[in-house]
Design a protein around this motif. Structure first.
Motif, PDB file in Angstrom:
ATOM      1  N   GLY A 209       0.798  -1.224   0.000  1.00 17.19           N
ATOM      2  CA  GLY A 209       0.000   0.000   0.000  1.00 17.19           C
ATOM      3  C   GLY A 209       0.826   1.267   0.000  1.00 17.19           C
ATOM      4  O   GLY A 209       0.278   2.356  -0.218  1.00 17.19           O
ATOM      5  N   SER A 210       2.130   1.154   0.248  1.00 15.91           N
ATOM      6  CA  SER A 210       3.007   2.316   0.152  1.00 15.91           C
ATOM      7  C   SER A 210       3.499   2.456  -1.283  1.00 15.91           C
ATOM      8  O   SER A 210       3.219   1.615  -2.145  1.00 15.91           O
ATOM      9  N   ALA A 211       4.246   3.528  -1.561  1.00 18.91           N
ATOM     10  CA  ALA A 211       4.752   3.747  -2.910  1.00 18.91           C
ATOM     11  C   ALA A 211       6.056   4.528  -2.847  1.00 18.91           C
ATOM     12  O   ALA A 211       6.290   5.305  -1.909  1.00 18.91           O
ATOM     13  N   TYR A 212       6.900   4.321  -3.865  1.00 16.71           N
ATOM     14  CA  TYR A 212       8.094   5.126  -4.055  1.00 16.71           C
ATOM     15  C   TYR A 212       7.908   6.014  -5.279  1.00 16.71           C
ATOM     16  O   TYR A 212       7.365   5.577  -6.301  1.00 16.71           O
ATOM     17  N   LEU A 213       8.359   7.248  -5.164  1.00 20.43           N
ATOM     18  CA  LEU A 213       8.386   8.194  -6.275  1.00 20.43           C
ATOM     19  C   LEU A 213       9.824   8.332  -6.726  1.00 20.43           C
ATOM     20  O   LEU A 213      10.714   8.594  -5.905  1.00 20.43           O
ATOM     21  N   LEU A 214      10.075   8.168  -8.035  1.00 20.41           N
ATOM     22  CA  LEU A 214      11.434   8.198  -8.572  1.00 20.41           C
ATOM     23  C   LEU A 214      11.570   9.290  -9.625  1.00 20.41           C
ATOM     24  O   LEU A 214      10.759   9.367 -10.559  1.00 20.41           O
ATOM     25  N   ASP A 215      12.619  10.095  -9.507  1.00 19.34           N
ATOM     26  CA  ASP A 215      12.976  11.047 -10.549  1.00 19.34           C
ATOM     27  C   ASP A 215      13.390  10.276 -11.806  1.00 19.34           C
ATOM     28  O   ASP A 215      13.990   9.202 -11.729  1.00 19.34           O
ATOM     29  N   ALA A 216      13.087  10.828 -12.983  1.00 21.03           N
ATOM     30  CA  ALA A 216      13.339  10.125 -14.237  1.00 21.03           C
ATOM     31  C   ALA A 216      14.819   9.906 -14.530  1.00 21.03           C
ATOM     32  O   ALA A 216      15.170   9.074 -15.364  1.00 21.03           O
ATOM     33  N   ARG A 217      15.709  10.643 -13.838  1.00 25.09           N
ATOM     34  CA  ARG A 217      17.147  10.488 -14.061  1.00 25.09           C
ATOM     35  C   ARG A 217      17.799   9.583 -13.013  1.00 25.09           C
ATOM     36  O   ARG A 217      18.998   9.298 -13.098  1.00 25.09           O
ATOM     37  N   LEU A 218      17.057   9.137 -12.017  1.00 27.91           N
ATOM     38  CA  LEU A 218      17.622   8.367 -10.920  1.00 27.91           C
ATOM     39  C   LEU A 218      18.106   7.000 -11.389  1.00 27.91           C
ATOM     40  O   LEU A 218      17.376   6.262 -12.056  1.00 27.91           O
ATOM     41  N   LEU A 219      19.326   6.622 -11.020  1.00 23.35           N
ATOM     42  CA  LEU A 219      19.831   5.282 -11.284  1.00 23.35           C
ATOM     43  C   LEU A 219      19.149   4.292 -10.343  1.00 23.35           C
ATOM     44  O   LEU A 219      19.156   4.484  -9.130  1.00 23.35           O
ATOM     45  N   HIS A 220      18.585   3.223 -10.912  1.00 19.51           N
ATOM     46  CA  HIS A 220      17.928   2.234 -10.074  1.00 19.51           C
ATOM     47  C   HIS A 220      17.900   0.879 -10.771  1.00 19.51           C
ATOM     48  O   HIS A 220      18.051   0.774 -11.982  1.00 19.51           O
ATOM     49  N   GLY A 221      17.709  -0.165  -9.967  1.00 23.06           N
ATOM     50  CA  GLY A 221      17.600  -1.531 -10.454  1.00 23.06           C
ATOM     51  C   GLY A 221      16.934  -2.364  -9.377  1.00 23.06           C
ATOM     52  O   GLY A 221      16.360  -1.829  -8.424  1.00 23.06           O
ATOM     53  N   SER A 222      17.013  -3.682  -9.487  1.00 19.97           N
ATOM     54  CA  SER A 222      16.477  -4.549  -8.436  1.00 19.97           C
ATOM     55  C   SER A 222      17.068  -5.942  -8.576  1.00 19.97           C
ATOM     56  O   SER A 222      17.480  -6.356  -9.663  1.00 19.97           O
ATOM     57  N   ALA A 223      17.085  -6.669  -7.463  1.00 21.09           N
ATOM     58  CA  ALA A 223      17.672  -8.009  -7.409  1.00 21.09           C
ATOM     59  C   ALA A 223      16.587  -9.071  -7.615  1.00 21.09           C
ATOM     60  O   ALA A 223      15.389  -8.770  -7.574  1.00 21.09           O
ATOM     61  N   PRO A 224      16.984 -10.328  -7.827  1.00 18.80           N
ATOM     62  CA  PRO A 224      15.999 -11.412  -7.935  1.00 18.80           C
ATOM     63  C   PRO A 224      15.254 -11.618  -6.615  1.00 18.80           C
ATOM     64  O   PRO A 224      15.723 -11.228  -5.552  1.00 18.80           O
ATOM     65  N   ASN A 225      14.094 -12.251  -6.712  1.00 19.16           N
ATOM     66  CA  ASN A 225      13.330 -12.614  -5.527  1.00 19.16           C
ATOM     67  C   ASN A 225      13.701 -14.041  -5.131  1.00 19.16           C
ATOM     68  O   ASN A 225      13.269 -15.008  -5.761  1.00 19.16           O
ATOM     69  N   LEU A 226      14.499 -14.160  -4.088  1.00 22.50           N
ATOM     70  CA  LEU A 226      14.948 -15.474  -3.629  1.00 22.50           C
ATOM     71  C   LEU A 226      14.203 -15.921  -2.373  1.00 22.50           C
ATOM     72  O   LEU A 226      14.600 -16.878  -1.714  1.00 22.50           O
ATOM     73  N   SER A 227      13.119 -15.218  -2.041  1.00 22.05           N
ATOM     74  CA  SER A 227      12.352 -15.516  -0.836  1.00 22.05           C
ATOM     75  C   SER A 227      11.136 -16.378  -1.172  1.00 22.05           C
ATOM     76  O   SER A 227      10.921 -16.768  -2.316  1.00 22.05           O
ATOM     77  N   SER A 228      10.305 -16.606  -0.172  1.00 29.72           N
ATOM     78  CA  SER A 228       9.057 -17.348  -0.375  1.00 29.72           C
ATOM     79  C   SER A 228       7.860 -16.417  -0.474  1.00 29.72           C
ATOM     80  O   SER A 228       6.716 -16.869  -0.495  1.00 29.72           O
ATOM     81  N   ALA A 229       8.121 -15.107  -0.548  1.00 30.33           N
ATOM     82  CA  ALA A 229       7.043 -14.112  -0.600  1.00 30.33           C
ATOM     83  C   ALA A 229       7.074 -13.378  -1.935  1.00 30.33           C
ATOM     84  O   ALA A 229       8.150 -13.054  -2.449  1.00 30.33           O
ATOM     85  N   PRO A 230       5.911 -13.084  -2.529  1.00 28.56           N
ATOM     86  CA  PRO A 230       5.882 -12.377  -3.807  1.00 28.56           C
ATOM     87  C   PRO A 230       6.252 -10.906  -3.643  1.00 28.56           C
ATOM     88  O   PRO A 230       6.190 -10.349  -2.547  1.00 28.56           O
ATOM     89  N   ARG A 231       6.653 -10.274  -4.769  1.00 31.74           N
ATOM     90  CA  ARG A 231       6.905  -8.838  -4.774  1.00 31.74           C
ATOM     91  C   ARG A 231       6.324  -8.282  -6.060  1.00 31.74           C
ATOM     92  O   ARG A 231       6.883  -8.443  -7.138  1.00 31.74           O
ATOM     93  N   THR A 232       5.172  -7.659  -5.924  1.00 28.81           N
ATOM     94  CA  THR A 232       4.437  -7.156  -7.079  1.00 28.81           C
ATOM     95  C   THR A 232       4.272  -5.648  -6.967  1.00 28.81           C
ATOM     96  O   THR A 232       3.889  -5.130  -5.915  1.00 28.81           O
ATOM     97  N   LEU A 233       4.543  -4.938  -8.078  1.00 29.27           N
ATOM     98  CA  LEU A 233       4.446  -3.484  -8.128  1.00 29.27           C
ATOM     99  C   LEU A 233       3.498  -3.071  -9.240  1.00 29.27           C
ATOM    100  O   LEU A 233       3.523  -3.649 -10.339  1.00 29.27           O
ATOM    101  N   PHE A 234       2.669  -2.068  -8.967  1.00 31.99           N
ATOM    102  CA  PHE A 234       1.902  -1.369 -10.006  1.00 31.99           C
ATOM    103  C   PHE A 234       2.659  -0.073 -10.264  1.00 31.99           C
ATOM    104  O   PHE A 234       2.816   0.754  -9.362  1.00 31.99           O
TER     105      PHE A 234
END
Length: 294
Positions: A209-234
């Motif tokens: 229910g929370s959200a992150y706001l990202l500037d269009a120039r911000l460097l970002h990425g993400s790692a694999p999901n190695l847990s037993s819990a899902p990670r879904t983003l809209f």
């Protein structure tokens, strides 16, 4: 650029300053419990539907597959990883795109008149290997000015183990990096820049229910999901109403360019920056673009 009387002030001065300094901001309670439950229910139905497909399926506005699945996806272990333009096939997602506290926050940060750019659902189901290499958003959709913010709504709790967003604070004040390498649009920065990014990256966790706001120039990425819990983003992008596209939208929809806050001014504003034009993808998702470019 001042807020209009009908728009809400959802950020205090300290939050605005933090966003301007770091290039990203966590917004608590960006979705109501009712909105979150509706979005979750729709996504769960899409996961169930994916069990009957063995590859990308559906069709978007421009004819590419709408639903993309992880390699190894099967009925017994579904791995739906991307839904392109979910607002076209779900009223629940469309209603959230048009009205939410993050939209009010974006209006505070870049001005009261805003247009919708694109939307997608990115999911990392438990044990999936999908990850995102470091990149910036602006090279995927350059505009006449740089007032573009990406909002990542958490449909699940995001922890350090289930593939969280990783950002480089302050990198939005640095250069726009090349995402073309050896004549190929890889959708990622060079290995040298990625190594630098990983050294300075911080992990972005948050409640459902929370959200992150990202500037269009911000460097970002993400790692694999190695847990037993899902990670879904809209994920939703909004930009200044007076910013006009310099390249075709790589996730077009019939809502592309709709004014979602304030008014249409019939004006265009240009800023001074330089970036290589992106390549229009033919694959079902950004994940496939990065994988092909490695």
């Amino acid at each position: 650029r001042l807020m209009t009387e009908t728009q809400k002030q959802v950020l205090d001065r300290e939050q605005v300053d933090r966003y301007e300094r770091d290039g990203y901001l966590l917004l608590e309670d960006a979705l109501s419990p009712w909105q979150l439950a509706r979005l979750d229910a729709v996504f769960e139905a899409w996961v169930e539907e994916s069990r009957s497909h063995d590859g990308p399926y559906g069709e978007t506005f421009d004819g590419r597959p709408r639903f993309d699945v992880e390699p190894g996806h099967c009925a017994e272990r579904p791995a739906l990883r991307r839904v392109a333009s979910p607002i076209e096939v779900s009223d629940a997602y469309l209603e959230v795109m048009r009205a939410n506290p993050a939209l009010d926050a974006v209006a505070q940060l870049i001005g009261p008149n805003l247009r919708f750019r694109e939307s997608k659902v990115n999911s990392k189901l438990p044990g999936t290997a999908t990850h995102l290499k470091f990149h910036q958003d602006l090279p995927f959709g350059p505009l006449t000015n740089e007032d573009l913010i990406t909002v990542l709504f958490h449909l699940d709790e995001v922890t350090a183990e289930n593939g969280p967003l990783e950002v480089v604070p302050g990198s939005h004040r640095g250069p726009l990096y090349e995402h073309w390498h050896d004549g190929v649009f890889t959708g990622a920065v060079s290995p040298e820049v990625e190594a630098m990014a990983k050294e300075g990256a911080v992990t972005c966790c948050g409640a459902a229910g929370s959200a992150y706001l990202l500037d269009a120039r911000l460097l970002h990425g993400s790692a694999p999901n190695l847990s037993s819990a899902p990670r879904t983003l809209f994920i939703v992008q909004y930009h200044a109403e007076d910013a006009y596209p310099l390249a075709p939208n790589h996730l077009p929809s019939r809502f592309d360019g709709d004014v979602v806050a304030g008014v249409a001014t019939n004006r265009v504003r240009c800023s001074d920056y330089e970036v290589a034009l992106p390549e229009m993808p033919t694959a079902a998702s950004f994940f496939a673009v990065q994988a092909a470019g490695k």
